[in-house]
Motif scaffolding. Structure first.
Motif, PDB file in Angstrom:
ATOM      1  N   GLN A  31       0.843  -1.204   0.000  1.00  0.00           N
ATOM      2  CA  GLN A  31       0.000   0.000   0.000  1.00  0.00           C
ATOM      3  C   GLN A  31       0.875   1.250   0.000  1.00  0.00           C
ATOM      4  N   THR A  32       1.930   1.262   0.820  1.00  0.00           N
ATOM      5  CA  THR A  32       2.856   2.400   0.845  1.00  0.00           C
ATOM      6  C   THR A  32       3.509   2.580  -0.515  1.00  0.00           C
ATOM      7  N   PHE A  33       3.903   1.481  -1.142  1.00  0.00           N
ATOM      8  CA  PHE A  33       4.525   1.564  -2.465  1.00  0.00           C
ATOM      9  C   PHE A  33       3.590   2.252  -3.450  1.00  0.00           C
ATOM     10  N   TYR A  34       2.334   1.853  -3.449  1.00  0.00           N
ATOM     11  CA  TYR A  34       1.393   2.438  -4.413  1.00  0.00           C
ATOM     12  C   TYR A  34       1.058   3.889  -4.085  1.00  0.00           C
ATOM     13  N   VAL A  35       1.103   4.247  -2.814  1.00  0.00           N
ATOM     14  CA  VAL A  35       0.937   5.662  -2.447  1.00  0.00           C
ATOM     15  C   VAL A  35       2.109   6.452  -3.006  1.00  0.00           C
ATOM     16  N   TRP A  36       3.331   5.929  -2.828  1.00  0.00           N
ATOM     17  CA  TRP A  36       4.516   6.595  -3.382  1.00  0.00           C
ATOM     18  C   TRP A  36       4.408   6.708  -4.889  1.00  0.00           C
ATOM     19  N   LYS A  37       3.971   5.639  -5.523  1.00  0.00           N
ATOM     20  CA  LYS A  37       3.875   5.635  -6.984  1.00  0.00           C
ATOM     21  C   LYS A  37       2.891   6.698  -7.455  1.00  0.00           C
ATOM     22  N   ARG A  38       1.753   6.796  -6.761  1.00  0.00           N
ATOM     23  CA  ARG A  38       0.747   7.797  -7.145  1.00  0.00           C
ATOM     24  C   ARG A  38       1.289   9.210  -6.965  1.00  0.00           C
ATOM     25  N   LYS A  39       2.036   9.432  -5.866  1.00  0.00           N
ATOM     26  CA  LYS A  39       2.539  10.775  -5.572  1.00  0.00           C
ATOM     27  C   LYS A  39       3.751  11.164  -6.412  1.00  0.00           C
ATOM     28  N   TYR A  40       4.673  10.223  -6.617  1.00  0.00           N
ATOM     29  CA  TYR A  40       5.989  10.588  -7.124  1.00  0.00           C
ATOM     30  C   TYR A  40       6.345  10.018  -8.494  1.00  0.00           C
ATOM     31  N   ALA A  41       5.477   9.254  -9.113  1.00  0.00           N
ATOM     32  CA  ALA A  41       5.791   8.676 -10.418  1.00  0.00           C
ATOM     33  C   ALA A  41       6.060   9.786 -11.431  1.00  0.00           C
ATOM     34  N   GLY A  42       7.115   9.653 -12.173  1.00  0.00           N
ATOM     35  CA  GLY A  42       7.449  10.619 -13.210  1.00  0.00           C
ATOM     36  C   GLY A  42       8.258  11.807 -12.733  1.00  0.00           C
ATOM     37  N   LEU A  43       8.538  11.895 -11.439  1.00  0.00           N
ATOM     38  CA  LEU A  43       9.319  13.014 -10.922  1.00  0.00           C
ATOM     39  C   LEU A  43      10.795  12.632 -10.844  1.00  0.00           C
ATOM     40  N   GLY A  44      11.641  13.586 -11.149  1.00  0.00           N
ATOM     41  CA  GLY A  44      13.069  13.406 -10.938  1.00  0.00           C
ATOM     42  C   GLY A  44      13.426  13.811  -9.523  1.00  0.00           C
ATOM     43  N   LEU A  45      14.653  13.541  -9.138  1.00  0.00           N
ATOM     44  CA  LEU A  45      15.086  13.846  -7.778  1.00  0.00           C
ATOM     45  C   LEU A  45      15.022  15.339  -7.490  1.00  0.00           C
ATOM     46  N   SER A  46      15.450  16.163  -8.437  1.00  0.00           N
ATOM     47  CA  SER A  46      15.419  17.610  -8.207  1.00  0.00           C
ATOM     48  C   SER A  46      13.983  18.112  -8.078  1.00  0.00           C
ATOM     49  N   GLU A  47      13.077  17.557  -8.872  1.00  0.00           N
ATOM     50  CA  GLU A  47      11.667  17.949  -8.792  1.00  0.00           C
ATOM     51  C   GLU A  47      11.055  17.512  -7.461  1.00  0.00           C
ATOM     52  N   LEU A  48      11.463  16.346  -6.993  1.00  0.00           N
ATOM     53  CA  LEU A  48      10.951  15.844  -5.719  1.00  0.00           C
ATOM     54  C   LEU A  48      11.441  16.705  -4.560  1.00  0.00           C
ATOM     55  N   ARG A  49      12.693  17.116  -4.607  1.00  0.00           N
ATOM     56  CA  ARG A  49      13.231  17.998  -3.571  1.00  0.00           C
ATOM     57  C   ARG A  49      12.536  19.354  -3.597  1.00  0.00           C
ATOM     58  N   GLU A  50      12.292  19.869  -4.802  1.00  0.00           N
ATOM     59  CA  GLU A  50      11.606  21.153  -4.938  1.00  0.00           C
ATOM     60  C   GLU A  50      10.180  21.061  -4.387  1.00  0.00           C
ATOM     61  N   LEU A  51       9.513  19.949  -4.656  1.00  0.00           N
ATOM     62  CA  LEU A  51       8.173  19.734  -4.126  1.00  0.00           C
ATOM     63  C   LEU A  51       8.183  19.734  -2.605  1.00  0.00           C
ATOM     64  N   ARG A  52       9.161  19.064  -2.007  1.00  0.00           N
ATOM     65  CA  ARG A  52       9.271  19.026  -0.552  1.00  0.00           C
ATOM     66  C   ARG A  52       9.509  20.424   0.005  1.00  0.00           C
ATOM     67  N   GLN A  53      10.386  21.196  -0.639  1.00  0.00           N
ATOM     68  CA  GLN A  53      10.670  22.557  -0.187  1.00  0.00           C
ATOM     69  C   GLN A  53       9.425  23.440  -0.283  1.00  0.00           C
TER      70      GLN A  53
END
Length: 90
Positions: free
Chosen positions: A37-59
Motif C-alpha cells: 500500500q505504501t509503495f502504491y501511495v509513493w507511486k501515485r505521488k511521485y511517479a514521473g518526478l526526478g530527484l530535483s523535482e521531488l526535492r523542490e516539491l518538498r521545499q
C-alpha cells in the motif's frame, strides 16, 4: 501512533525505479521494509518526478506550511488587537 518518516527522496525514487527494472512489487517492498500500500501511495505521488523535482516539491510544501502558520499567527494577533480596541471603546 505517529507517522514514521524514515525514507529519503532518494530511497523513494530508487524503490520506484527498481520495480521498472522487472523486480516484483512484493519483492521490493519486502527488501525496503514497506507495505505494498505504501509503495502504491509513493507511486501515485511521485511517479514521473526526478530527484530535483521531488526535492523542490518538498521545499514548496515546507514553505507552504510555514506560510500557513504565519497567517494563523497574524490572524490571532489581529483578533487580539481588535478585542483590545473594542474594550477601550466601552
Amino acid at each position: 501512533m505517529g507517522r514514521r518518516r524514515g525514507h529519503t527522496e532518494e530511497q523513494v525514487l530508487a524503490t520506484l525505479r527498481h520495480v521498472e527494472s522487472g523486480t516484483t512489487v512484493a519483492e521490493i517492498c519486502r527488501e525496503v521494509g514497506i507495505s505494498e500500500q505504501t509503495f502504491y501511495v509513493w507511486k501515485r505521488k511521485y511517479a514521473g518526478l526526478g530527484l530535483s523535482e521531488l526535492r523542490e516539491l518538498r521545499q514548496l510544501r515546507e514553505e507552504n506550511t510555514k506560510l500557513k502558520r504565519l497567517l494563523a499567527d497574524l490572524s490571532l494577533d489581529r483578533h487580539m488587537l481588535q478585542e483590545i480596541v473594542r474594550k477601550k471603546k466601552l
